[in-house]
Design an enzyme around this catalytic site. Structure first.
Site, PDB file in Angstrom:
ATOM      1  CE  LYS A  89     -80.129 -12.424  32.064  1.00  0.00           C
ATOM      2  NZ  LYS A  89     -80.384 -11.787  30.491  1.00  0.00           N
ATOM      3  CG  ASP A 110     -77.226 -12.415  29.022  1.00  0.00           C
ATOM      4  OD1 ASP A 110     -77.607 -11.418  29.227  1.00  0.00           O
ATOM      5  OD2 ASP A 110     -75.864 -11.711  29.737  1.00  0.00           O
TER       6      ASP A 110
HETATM    7  P1  NDP Z   1     -71.596 -11.426  24.219  1.00  0.00           P
HETATM    8  O1  NDP Z   1     -70.718 -12.206  25.496  1.00  0.00           O
HETATM    9  O2  NDP Z   1     -71.502 -11.695  22.810  1.00  0.00           O
HETATM   10  O3  NDP Z   1     -70.566 -10.387  24.191  1.00  0.00           O
HETATM   11  C1  NDP Z   1     -70.077  -9.254  25.786  1.00  0.00           C
HETATM   12  C2  NDP Z   1     -69.214  -8.771  25.322  1.00  0.00           C
HETATM   13  O4  NDP Z   1     -69.216  -7.611  26.553  1.00  0.00           O
HETATM   14  C3  NDP Z   1     -67.526  -8.856  25.066  1.00  0.00           C
HETATM   15  O5  NDP Z   1     -66.791  -7.655  24.154  1.00  0.00           O
HETATM   16  C4  NDP Z   1     -67.113  -8.876  26.162  1.00  0.00           C
HETATM   17  O6  NDP Z   1     -66.189  -8.955  26.739  1.00  0.00           O
HETATM   18  C5  NDP Z   1     -67.468  -7.176  26.749  1.00  0.00           C
HETATM   19  N1  NDP Z   1     -67.721  -7.518  28.064  1.00  0.00           N
HETATM   20  C6  NDP Z   1     -68.259  -8.536  29.272  1.00  0.00           C
HETATM   21  N2  NDP Z   1     -67.936  -8.413  30.370  1.00  0.00           N
HETATM   22  C7  NDP Z   1     -67.669  -7.604  30.506  1.00  0.00           C
HETATM   23  C8  NDP Z   1     -66.407  -6.891  31.562  1.00  0.00           C
HETATM   24  N3  NDP Z   1     -66.685  -7.065  32.951  1.00  0.00           N
HETATM   25  N4  NDP Z   1     -66.266  -5.478  31.460  1.00  0.00           N
HETATM   26  C9  NDP Z   1     -65.262  -5.061  29.688  1.00  0.00           C
HETATM   27  N5  NDP Z   1     -66.508  -5.607  29.171  1.00  0.00           N
HETATM   28  C10 NDP Z   1     -66.718  -6.583  29.289  1.00  0.00           C
HETATM   29  O7  NDP Z   1     -72.693 -10.705  25.441  1.00  0.00           O
HETATM   30  P2  NDP Z   1     -73.555 -10.314  24.418  1.00  0.00           P
HETATM   31  O8  NDP Z   1     -73.374  -9.419  23.793  1.00  0.00           O
HETATM   32  O9  NDP Z   1     -74.375 -11.107  24.455  1.00  0.00           O
HETATM   33  O10 NDP Z   1     -74.209  -8.793  25.898  1.00  0.00           O
HETATM   34  C11 NDP Z   1     -73.369  -8.408  26.082  1.00  0.00           C
HETATM   35  C12 NDP Z   1     -74.416  -7.156  26.835  1.00  0.00           C
HETATM   36  O11 NDP Z   1     -75.961  -7.139  26.533  1.00  0.00           O
HETATM   37  C13 NDP Z   1     -74.796  -7.801  28.803  1.00  0.00           C
HETATM   38  O12 NDP Z   1     -75.303  -6.831  29.352  1.00  0.00           O
HETATM   39  C14 NDP Z   1     -76.761  -8.724  27.757  1.00  0.00           C
HETATM   40  O13 NDP Z   1     -77.139  -9.110  29.936  1.00  0.00           O
HETATM   41  C15 NDP Z   1     -77.481  -8.043  27.571  1.00  0.00           C
HETATM   42  N6  NDP Z   1     -78.036  -8.092  26.902  1.00  0.00           N
HETATM   43  C16 NDP Z   1     -77.783  -9.249  25.688  1.00  0.00           C
HETATM   44  C17 NDP Z   1     -78.956  -9.403  24.955  1.00  0.00           C
HETATM   45  C18 NDP Z   1     -78.603 -10.860  23.850  1.00  0.00           C
HETATM   46  O14 NDP Z   1     -79.680 -11.126  23.073  1.00  0.00           O
HETATM   47  N7  NDP Z   1     -77.627 -10.895  23.879  1.00  0.00           N
HETATM   48  C19 NDP Z   1     -80.697  -9.637  24.872  1.00  0.00           C
HETATM   49  C20 NDP Z   1     -80.362  -8.021  26.132  1.00  0.00           C
HETATM   50  C21 NDP Z   1     -79.550  -8.029  27.041  1.00  0.00           C
HETATM   51  P3  NDP Z   1     -64.237  -9.948  26.495  1.00  0.00           P
HETATM   52  O15 NDP Z   1     -65.075 -10.757  25.191  1.00  0.00           O
HETATM   53  O16 NDP Z   1     -63.610  -9.154  26.971  1.00  0.00           O
HETATM   54  O17 NDP Z   1     -65.178 -11.000  28.260  1.00  0.00           O
HETATM   55  O1  2IT Z   2     -81.035  -9.680  28.942  1.00  0.00           O
HETATM   56  C1  2IT Z   2     -81.343 -10.032  27.638  1.00  0.00           C
HETATM   57  O2  2IT Z   2     -82.334  -9.661  27.438  1.00  0.00           O
HETATM   58  C2  2IT Z   2     -81.275 -11.483  26.953  1.00  0.00           C
HETATM   59  N1  2IT Z   2     -80.378 -12.050  27.382  1.00  0.00           N
HETATM   60  C3  2IT Z   2     -82.133 -12.214  26.081  1.00  0.00           C
HETATM   61  C4  2IT Z   2     -83.179 -13.342  27.013  1.00  0.00           C
HETATM   62  C5  2IT Z   2     -83.948 -14.287  26.061  1.00  0.00           C
HETATM   63  O3  2IT Z   2     -84.723 -14.961  26.406  1.00  0.00           O
HETATM   64  O4  2IT Z   2     -84.115 -14.039  24.632  1.00  0.00           O
END
Ligand code: NDP
Ligand code: 2IT
Length: 444
Positions: free
Chosen positions: A125, A165
């Site tokens: 990561k 992420d």
């Molecule tokens: P994005 O940046 O696309 O979206 C993040 C969202 O979460 C936004 O709406 C953001 O709001 C909100 N957010 C972030 N930090 C905070 C906070 N401290 N308090 C309240 N809201 C918050 O990220 P992703 O959708 O890609 O990721 C979301 C989660 O999913 C994370 O935990 C990530 O690790 C996990 N994840 C992502 C994967 C992926 O493929 N993208 C895979 C597996 C897990 P704002 O815009 O206001 O910051």
């Molecule tokens: O938390 C996660 O699994 C991710 N942000 C996706 C990682 C990846 O390599 O696709």
């Protein structure tokens, strides 16, 4: 003292001021107790000590110049945690809260998540405390180019393959890839989540959210139930939240709320996802706008209130520790039956205990959100094979992977005497493959 307790105590002493890392390690190692008891050879090989110590931690300076000519310096991180079963694989997070503790908790989780996918990927990561909010495209590009100007020497398609992420989506991956290609002069699958015109995979954008819903659907199906007619609360409004909402709606559920870090929207008639996509994906605006555009929708400042909305299914899809003990208690009181973690570690240890005690079906992040990284591995396979699969083909593989993960963790929980405890089941099912590989490699 028992092996697990001793390792946890040493880990906390050796890594002070890393609360998120302690939290993830506590959840994981406690879940592994029945495995460790069965395998005394692990303690002799200091397997847990090695498992919880990253193979390599890279910290670097990221200097960049904004549109007004002002110079900024951010911190860059890449934690290459474990390569026992494949090249390091895991996302990059750009968010002002990023520090070593957060990257290490994410990296540790990633090892087991990646193992659960059944595909050959190790755990890593990275990220930066850079805040993409309010930056121009040019500033984002400058930052990404500077970040990659250091990172390129540490990664490679067979070494370490980053992805997105929080704060890192298609735009950022594009700039990062462009700089990598320029420095290294090679067009390879060194990053995933790439655009479709330069090696990306169909369905990667949707994969984490869709995968979360596929797993939850399987959990429902095993209890003779389905998404149809269910009320769902989804937190966040980014990549994972949007596509979890989309799939839940396709399966007949009513998603009534979403949030960003400023506040939440409640739409009793069901969220209009085209409006959300326009605000979030096209305009990069705030969720507050939704209430201004959709009649009958309400906006509330602050995030926590979202968990007071009664629902059958809660899908936290924003960030770590969004659901604490108090919010979990309210959700249970209001009748929640399923919690599927789309974000990484969105529920505190105390919150998990509340759900499990109440008999809520709790699907932990490392299993429930594995669809994203699994589809990244499918992207890697397509890159290596110079292939391009259809959306239907990738989506079918994703669904199959999520259903398999569900049954593997369910079976592991049964086999090790903790039926229905998917936290333990996911940790055990993920760990066994990594442990076998590490034991086979000797003391390295
Ligand atoms: P994005 O940046 O696309 O979206 C993040 C969202 O979460 C936004 O709406 C953001 O709001 C909100 N957010 C972030 N930090 C905070 C906070 N401290 N308090 C309240 N809201 C918050 O990220 P992703 O959708 O890609 O990721 C979301 C989660 O999913 C994370 O935990 C990530 O690790 C996990 N994840 C992502 C994967 C992926 O493929 N993208 C895979 C597996 C897990 P704002 O815009 O206001 O910051
Ligand atoms: O938390 C996660 O699994 C991710 N942000 C996706 C990682 C990846 O390599 O696709």
């Amino acid at each position: 003292m028992q092996y697990v307790e001793r390792v946890l105590e040493e880990l906390k002493a050796k890594n002070p001021n890393e609360p998120e890392f302690h939290q993830a390690a506590t959840e994981i190692l406690n879940g592994l107790k029945p495995v460790v008891e069965k395998h005394p050879e692990y303690e002799k090989a200091a397997l847990l000590e090695r498992f919880t110590e990253p193979e390599r931690v890279i910290l670097f300076r990221v200097p960049w110049v904004d549109d007004n000519g002002k110079v900024h310096v951010n911190k860059g991180y890449r934690v290459q945690f474990n390569s026992a079963i494949g090249p390091y694989k895991g996302g990059l997070r750009f968010h002002p809260s990023v520090n070593l503790s957060i990257i290490k908790f994410l990296g540790l989780e990633q090892i087991l998540k990646n193992s659960l996918t059944g595909l050959p990927i190790g755990g890593g990561k990275g990220g930066s405390d850079f805040d993409p909010k309010g930056k121009t495209d040019n500033e984002i590009m400058k930052f990404c180019q500077s970040f990659m100007t250091e990172l390129y020497r540490h990664i490679g398609q067979d070494t370490d393959v980053p992805a997105g992420d929080i704060g890192v989506g298609g735009r950022e991956i594009g700039y990062l890839f462009g700089q990598y290609k320029r420095i290294r002069d090679e067009h390879v699958g060194v990053l995933t989540g790439r655009g479709l015109s330069y090696g990306g995979s169909l369905a990667r954008t949707e994969a984490t959210g869709y995968g979360l819903v596929y797993m939850t659907e399987e959990a429902l199906k095993c209890r003779n139930d389905s998404f149809r007619g269910k009320t769902v609360v989804v937190s966040g409004s980014g990549n994972v939240a949007i596509y979890a909402t989309e799939k839940a709606q396709q399966l007949g559920a009513k998603v009534v709320a979403l949030y960003d870090s400023n506040g939440y929207v409640y739409d009793k008639d069901g969220i209009k996802l085209d409006v959300v996509k326009q605000i979030k994906e096209v305009e990069r605006g705030r969720i507050k706008e939704y209430a201004a555009r959709v009649k009958g929708a309400e906006y509330h400042e602050g995030c926590k209130g979202i968990w007071t909305i009664p629902c059958d299914i809660a899908l936290p899809c924003a960030t770590q520790n969004e659901i604490d003990k108090e919010s979990a208690e309210i959700l249970v009181k209001n009748g929640v039956k399923y919690v599927g973690e789309g974000a990484n570690m969105p529920t505190t240890l105390e919150g998990i205990a509340v759900f499990q005690k109440a008999g809520v079906v709790f699907l932990p992040a490392k299993a429930a959100n594995a669809g994203g990284v699994a589809t990244s591995a499918l992207e890697m396979a397509q890159s290596s094979g110079r292939l391009f699969w259809s959306f239907e083909e990738v989506d079918a593989k994703l669904k199959n992977i999520m259903v398999n993960i569900y049954h593997n963790m369910d079976n592991a929980a049964k086999e090790y005497g903790c039926e229905g405890d998917y936290v333990a089941g996911a940790n055990i099912a993920g760990f066994i493959k990594v442990a076998n590989a590490m034991m086979a490699h000797g003391i390295v």
